[in-house]
Design a protein around this motif. Structure first.
Motif, short mmCIF file in Angstrom:
data_model
loop_
_atom_site.label_atom_id
_atom_site.label_comp_id
_atom_site.label_asym_id
_atom_site.label_seq_id
_atom_site.Cartn_x
_atom_site.Cartn_y
_atom_site.Cartn_z
N ALA A 245 0.83 -1.20 0.00
CA ALA A 245 0.00 0.00 0.00
C ALA A 245 0.87 1.26 0.00
CB ALA A 245 -0.93 -0.01 1.21
N GLU A 246 1.96 1.23 0.77
CA GLU A 246 2.86 2.39 0.81
C GLU A 246 3.55 2.58 -0.53
OE1 GLU A 246 6.88 3.84 3.22
OE2 GLU A 246 5.53 2.37 4.14
N ILE A 247 3.95 1.46 -1.14
CA ILE A 247 4.59 1.54 -2.46
C ILE A 247 3.60 2.07 -3.50
CG2 ILE A 247 5.53 0.14 -4.34
CD1 ILE A 247 6.78 -1.67 -2.18
N GLN A 248 2.35 1.63 -3.40
CA GLN A 248 1.32 2.10 -4.33
C GLN A 248 1.12 3.61 -4.22
OE1 GLN A 248 -0.93 0.20 -6.82
NE2 GLN A 248 -0.51 2.34 -7.28
N ASP A 249 1.17 4.12 -3.02
CA ASP A 249 1.00 5.57 -2.80
C ASP A 249 2.12 6.37 -3.44
OD1 ASP A 249 -1.32 5.11 -1.38
OD2 ASP A 249 -0.33 5.16 0.59
N ASN A 250 3.30 5.76 -3.58
CA ASN A 250 4.46 6.46 -4.14
C ASN A 250 4.68 6.15 -5.62
OD1 ASN A 250 5.09 7.59 -1.61
ND2 ASN A 250 6.27 5.78 -1.03
N SER A 251 3.75 5.41 -6.22
CA SER A 251 3.90 5.01 -7.61
C SER A 251 2.76 5.57 -8.46
CB SER A 251 3.94 3.48 -7.72
OG SER A 251 4.02 3.07 -9.07
N ASN A 252 3.06 5.86 -9.71
CA ASN A 252 2.05 6.39 -10.62
C ASN A 252 1.33 5.30 -11.40
OD1 ASN A 252 2.70 9.09 -9.95
ND2 ASN A 252 4.42 9.08 -11.42
#
Length: 327
Positions: A245-252
């Motif tokens: 979820a954290e990675i998703q927030d930082n990815s486009n």
């Protein structure tokens, strides 16, 4: 703390740094003094032997065969039970360094001396050294490389606490030169037999992604994280979800998409993980769109018990999932 008062804490008293340096290196001084003392004994013995007075045991046997009494008054001996004293002394010294660091004093000049204390089996001392490294590694990137070999070694330690501590610290040290050395230990820890190590490694992937997203994707860490969603341990599942979820927030681009198969795994883990693990899973479920009314009803049914949870964060996350499922 006001600016007027901070000056009393941000500076070190005269002679404080040299005193700490001496305490941190006490073990090596003890070894040196013991070696010199044994060499002097051997030299004296050789002289007596040449005079024909006595027969002396060879020096190489002195180090092996000479018994060390536990009641010896020589507290600087690095052998036998006295080594415990030396470890405690270095631990106290590192505690003083951490205390000075906590109140804002600059103890970065002790970096090399503190790093030398990493070579220990004492878990408490190792934690203190790692805490110091996290704080000062970014300002001393060239010296931080000195700790890499110990990190890699600790990531394969028989003790799962040390393995997890090593990989967590490497993830927290935001130094590009260390990042490349983190990949292999992290790959091992993601597949470790101990769930504590796996859940720690899952969070470390998110930290590594924040430092070097391309490296995480090239080394297949995202796939490894997704595999952890099927883990038997619910806390490993929760941490894998939190990391994704954290990675998703930082990815486009889409990184973490919940499927019907993934949904079943998350709902199963929801009943067994801790309250904050439940928050991570519920937040992830709130992003999922049910395929039909039956699936939505099943989600609401599994989430409803969380509405009576003592933790308000769990309750709010459960309400969010229920509302989205009803829509």
């Amino acid at each position: 703390m006001s600016g007027h008062d901070s000056k009393y804490f941000s500076t070190t008293k005269k002679g404080e740094i040299p005193e700490l340096k001496e305490e941190l290196n006490s073990q090596y001084k003890a070894i040196e003094s013991s070696t010199i003392r044994l060499a002097e004994q051997h030299s004296a013995g050789r002289k007596l032997e040449q005079l024909g007075a006595i027969n002396i045991i060879p020096f190489n046997r002195v180090l092996v065969d000479t018994p060390m009494s536990s009641s010896s008054n020589d507290i600087s001996s690095p052998f036998g039970s006295d080594s415990v004293f030396l470890v405690d002394k270095r631990k106290d010294a590192v505690k003083k360094v951490i205390a000075a660091m906590t109140v804002g004093k600059d103890v970065s000049s002790l970096f090399t001396d503190v790093v030398n204390c990493m070579q220990t089996e004492n878990l408490e001392l190792k934690k203190l050294v790692y805490l110091y490294l996290i704080n000062y590694a970014k300002s001393q990137p060239d010296l931080a490389i000195l700790a890499v070999n110990t990190f890699v070694k600790d990531s394969q330690d028989p003790n799962p606490l040390i393995r997890a501590l090593a990989v967590r610290t490497m993830g927290c040290i935001r130094v590009d030169k260390i990042t490349e050395y983190l990949c292999d230990p992290l790959q091992r820890c993601l597949k470790d037999d101990d769930p504590y190590v796996r859940k720690t490694a899952a969070i470390c992937v998110a930290k590594l992604y924040d430092i070097n997203a391309e490296l995480v994707e090239d080394r297949g860490f995202l796939e490894s994280l997704k595999d952890l969603i099927s883990d038997n341990n619910p806390m490993v599942v929760a941490n894998a979800v939190a990391a994704l979820a954290e990675i998703q927030d930082n990815s486009n681009r889409p990184i973490f998409e919940i499927t019907s198969h993934t949904l079943s795994k998350l709902l199963t883990a929801l009943n067994e993980c801790t309250e904050w693990g439940q928050v991570f899973i519920l937040d992830a479920l709130s992003r999922y769109k049910a395929e039909d009314a039956r699936e939505a009803e099943n989600i609401v049914e599994r989430v409803t018990p969380r509405l009576q949870h003592a933790n308000c964060a769990v309750v709010l996350s459960a309400v969010k999932v229920a509302f989205i499922s009803f829509d």
